[in-house]
Write a protein that holds these residues in place. Structure first.
Motif, mmCIF file in Angstrom:
data_model
loop_
_atom_site.group_PDB
_atom_site.id
_atom_site.type_symbol
_atom_site.label_atom_id
_atom_site.label_comp_id
_atom_site.label_asym_id
_atom_site.label_seq_id
_atom_site.Cartn_x
_atom_site.Cartn_y
_atom_site.Cartn_z
ATOM 1 N N ALA A 328 0.826 -1.205 0.000
ATOM 2 C CA ALA A 328 0.000 0.000 0.000
ATOM 3 C C ALA A 328 0.864 1.260 0.000
ATOM 4 N N LEU A 329 2.001 1.198 0.707
ATOM 5 C CA LEU A 329 2.916 2.336 0.718
ATOM 6 C C LEU A 329 3.454 2.603 -0.683
ATOM 7 N N LEU A 330 3.826 1.549 -1.374
ATOM 8 C CA LEU A 330 4.334 1.684 -2.737
ATOM 9 C C LEU A 330 3.255 2.252 -3.661
ATOM 10 N N ALA A 331 2.016 1.798 -3.482
ATOM 11 C CA ALA A 331 0.919 2.314 -4.305
ATOM 12 C C ALA A 331 0.709 3.809 -4.064
ATOM 13 N N LEU A 332 0.809 4.222 -2.814
ATOM 14 C CA LEU A 332 0.699 5.649 -2.503
ATOM 15 C C LEU A 332 1.804 6.442 -3.205
ATOM 16 N N GLY A 333 3.005 5.904 -3.172
ATOM 17 C CA GLY A 333 4.127 6.583 -3.809
ATOM 18 C C GLY A 333 3.956 6.697 -5.311
ATOM 19 N N ARG A 334 3.499 5.629 -5.945
ATOM 20 C CA ARG A 334 3.317 5.654 -7.397
ATOM 21 C C ARG A 334 2.258 6.673 -7.806
ATOM 22 N N SER A 335 1.205 6.763 -7.026
ATOM 23 C CA SER A 335 0.175 7.764 -7.312
ATOM 24 C C SER A 335 0.709 9.178 -7.121
ATOM 25 N N LYS A 336 1.488 9.356 -6.066
ATOM 26 C CA LYS A 336 1.985 10.696 -5.740
ATOM 27 C C LYS A 336 3.012 11.191 -6.747
ATOM 28 N N ILE A 337 3.918 10.343 -7.210
ATOM 29 C CA ILE A 337 4.959 10.815 -8.123
ATOM 30 C C ILE A 337 4.358 11.246 -9.465
ATOM 31 N N VAL A 338 3.255 10.606 -9.863
ATOM 32 C CA VAL A 338 2.580 11.023 -11.099
ATOM 33 C C VAL A 338 1.968 12.413 -10.918
ATOM 34 N N ARG A 339 1.358 12.642 -9.758
ATOM 35 C CA ARG A 339 0.763 13.963 -9.496
ATOM 36 C C ARG A 339 1.818 15.055 -9.396
ATOM 37 N N LYS A 340 2.959 14.724 -8.802
ATOM 38 C CA LYS A 340 3.999 15.727 -8.542
ATOM 39 C C LYS A 340 4.856 15.999 -9.771
ATOM 40 N N GLY A 341 5.129 14.967 -10.562
ATOM 41 C CA GLY A 341 5.973 15.154 -11.734
ATOM 42 C C GLY A 341 7.458 15.149 -11.446
ATOM 43 N N ALA A 342 7.860 14.634 -10.270
ATOM 44 C CA ALA A 342 9.286 14.555 -9.930
ATOM 45 C C ALA A 342 9.942 13.402 -10.679
ATOM 46 N N ASP A 343 11.272 13.450 -10.762
ATOM 47 C CA ASP A 343 12.008 12.351 -11.393
ATOM 48 C C ASP A 343 12.098 11.146 -10.470
ATOM 49 N N TYR A 344 12.263 11.421 -9.176
ATOM 50 C CA TYR A 344 12.338 10.363 -8.172
ATOM 51 C C TYR A 344 11.500 10.779 -6.965
ATOM 52 N N LEU A 345 10.996 9.786 -6.262
ATOM 53 C CA LEU A 345 10.277 10.030 -5.018
ATOM 54 C C LEU A 345 10.839 9.104 -3.950
ATOM 55 N N VAL A 346 11.255 9.698 -2.839
ATOM 56 C CA VAL A 346 11.801 8.940 -1.716
ATOM 57 C C VAL A 346 10.668 8.696 -0.727
ATOM 58 N N LEU A 347 10.304 7.446 -0.553
ATOM 59 C CA LEU A 347 9.237 7.073 0.375
ATOM 60 C C LEU A 347 9.849 6.660 1.698
ATOM 61 N N ASN A 348 9.412 7.281 2.771
ATOM 62 C CA ASN A 348 9.864 6.825 4.084
ATOM 63 C C ASN A 348 8.682 6.775 5.040
ATOM 64 N N ARG A 349 8.641 5.663 5.768
ATOM 65 C CA ARG A 349 7.554 5.461 6.730
ATOM 66 C C ARG A 349 7.863 6.250 7.999
ATOM 67 N N VAL A 350 6.872 6.970 8.491
ATOM 68 C CA VAL A 350 7.037 7.761 9.707
ATOM 69 C C VAL A 350 5.978 7.361 10.723
ATOM 70 N N GLY A 351 6.236 7.698 11.961
ATOM 71 C CA GLY A 351 5.295 7.376 13.031
ATOM 72 C C GLY A 351 5.785 7.966 14.333
ATOM 73 N N TRP A 352 5.241 7.466 15.411
ATOM 74 C CA TRP A 352 5.628 8.007 16.710
ATOM 75 C C TRP A 352 7.097 7.751 17.029
ATOM 76 N N THR A 353 7.627 6.648 16.544
ATOM 77 C CA THR A 353 9.004 6.285 16.901
ATOM 78 C C THR A 353 9.909 6.065 15.700
ATOM 79 N N GLU A 354 9.480 6.390 14.502
ATOM 80 C CA GLU A 354 10.322 6.180 13.329
ATOM 81 C C GLU A 354 10.195 7.341 12.357
ATOM 82 N N GLY A 355 11.242 7.533 11.594
ATOM 83 C CA GLY A 355 11.231 8.557 10.548
ATOM 84 C C GLY A 355 11.650 9.917 11.035
ATOM 85 N N PHE A 356 10.846 10.531 11.901
ATOM 86 C CA PHE A 356 11.116 11.882 12.367
ATOM 87 C C PHE A 356 11.955 11.880 13.647
#
Length: 392
Positions: A328-356
């Motif tokens: 599902a994360l990958l699907a979100l990324g694929r949808s988002k990169i088409v909307r944004k038009g970037a060459d690459y999109l870096v997907l990182n999972r965030v939460g209470w204890t990860e990412g930030f």
């Protein structure tokens, strides 16, 4: 990365603590090899607490493990800070009468030395010849600087500051594959003001963006960092533009994008902002039990930059998502990169204890076609270099 920090016996030994700490915070495994004289200036407990490893001093410790050569053989990088006139002389002639000497001779890793001594010792012909010998062998010499020395003396011979030593040491390991290229990086989290006191923000510290900016500079790029409320210090060797809100970040990015070869949008930008920002503090006494704040959507900065890019410009976006399922994360990324038009999109999972606001990260990078082109995990510095490998 396995880094050996050698400390010799000079008053600047206390600054080595800052060097060790910086390497540790960047996610490296640091081992201290100190001379007996060094421990007269800075204590073993301090060095062990900061490095998180035992301090090695004795040439005859760990004989069964052949420690006098094993430490050097395992090193990816050796930094000697401070390097006294005596230690430089020993290095120049290959003298290995202590553990630091054998460690350096037994290693094929890059060696960086940061001299520290009185001016008269630095300008002495013997020291000058020894330094020239080290440089001819590929050893990088950082400094010395000019300033206050021991006692009332001042002049050349002062050990440069820890951040400069760390930057030079890391640069010794990196390819200069971004030389001649201009890189624009955004980092941190925007804050959308409600009133002069309060704001809507996010938990981004800016660590990953700052790591990317610093790594790009070490690889030879001319780097501008647009920092939104950074909670970490900007790296040396980059030009910092400070912003706070999404509107300020958008304006700064639009100005700088025209001259950039690569744009990396690592900042966490607020999707919405308060429709009205009051000019005085909102009082709970006048609001009652509920406060209503109407939000309006911010412009999409990444999509805007992608739509106005110049020929040859490469744009990398970031997407911080809480989706726990990988597919599902990958699907979100694929949808988002088409909307944004970037060459690459870096997907990182965030939460209470990860990412930030943590030292490590795990990312998945996709291209405009939606294909996975890279996966990386580890310290944010190592992740930064993996991302830059795609762009070099």
């Amino acid at each position: 990365m396995n880094i050996v920090v050698g400390i010799t016996g000079g008053i600047a030994a206390y600054k080595a603590v800052g060097v060790i700490r910086a390497f540790v915070l960047l996610g490296h495994d640091v081992h201290v090899v100190a001379t007996d004289a060094a421990l007269r200036f800075v204590g073993r407990p301090t060095l062990e607490a900061i490095s998180r490893n035992p301090v090695h001093t004795d040439l005859y410790e760990g004989v069964a493990q052949v420690r006098h050569v094993a430490i050097g053989q395992a090193a990816d990088l050796i930094v000697v800070a401070p390097a006294t006139a005596s230690s430089i002389a020993k290095l120049a002639i290959g003298l290995a009468d202590d553990l630091l000497g054998t460690t350096i001779l037994a290693s094929s890793a890059p060696v960086v030395v940061a001299p520290a001594m009185h001016t008269e010792m630095w300008v002495n012909a013997a020291t000058a010849a020894n330094v020239a010998t080290l440089q001819s062998r590929g050893i990088r010499v950082v400094g010395p600087g000019t300033g206050q020395l021991t006692g009332s003396d001042a002049g050349v011979g002062r050990m440069v500051e820890p951040d400069e030593i760390v930057a030079a040491a890391l640069a010794a390991l990196r390819p200069r594959d971004l030389s001649g290229r201009r890189v624009l990086v955004t980092a941190g989290g925007t804050r959308e003001p409600i009133d002069p006191v309060r704001y809507i923000g996010n938990r981004s510290s800016g660590r990953q963006g700052v790591a990317i900016a610093g790594a790009a500079a070490l690889r030879g790029a001319t780097v501008e960092l647009i920092g939104a409320n950074l909670e970490v210090s900007p790296p040396p060797g980059v030009r910092l533009t400070e912003v706070s809100s999404a509107a300020e970040l958008a304006a700064a990015a639009a100005t700088s994008a025209a001259s950039a070869d690569i744009i990396i949008m690592a900042a966490a930008v607020a999707d919405y902002r308060p429709e009205i920002t009051t000019q005085s503090k909102i009082k709970k006494e006048t609001q009652g039990d509920r406060l209503r704040i109407d939000l309006v959507k911010n412009p999409d900065i990444l999509a805007g930059l992608a739509s106005t890019r110049h020929r040859g410009q490469v744009i990398v976006g970031f997407a911080a998502e809480t989706e726990p399922d990988d597919s599902a994360l990958l699907a979100l990324g694929r949808s988002k990169i088409v909307r944004k038009g970037a060459d690459y999109l870096v997907l990182n999972r965030v939460g209470w204890t990860e990412g930030f606001a943590v030292p490590d990260n795990r990312v998945l990078v996709i291209d405009l076609a939606g294909d996975i082109v890279m996966e990386a995990s580890g310290s944010k510095l190592s992740v930064a270099d993996r991302i830059l490998d795609l762009l070099a």
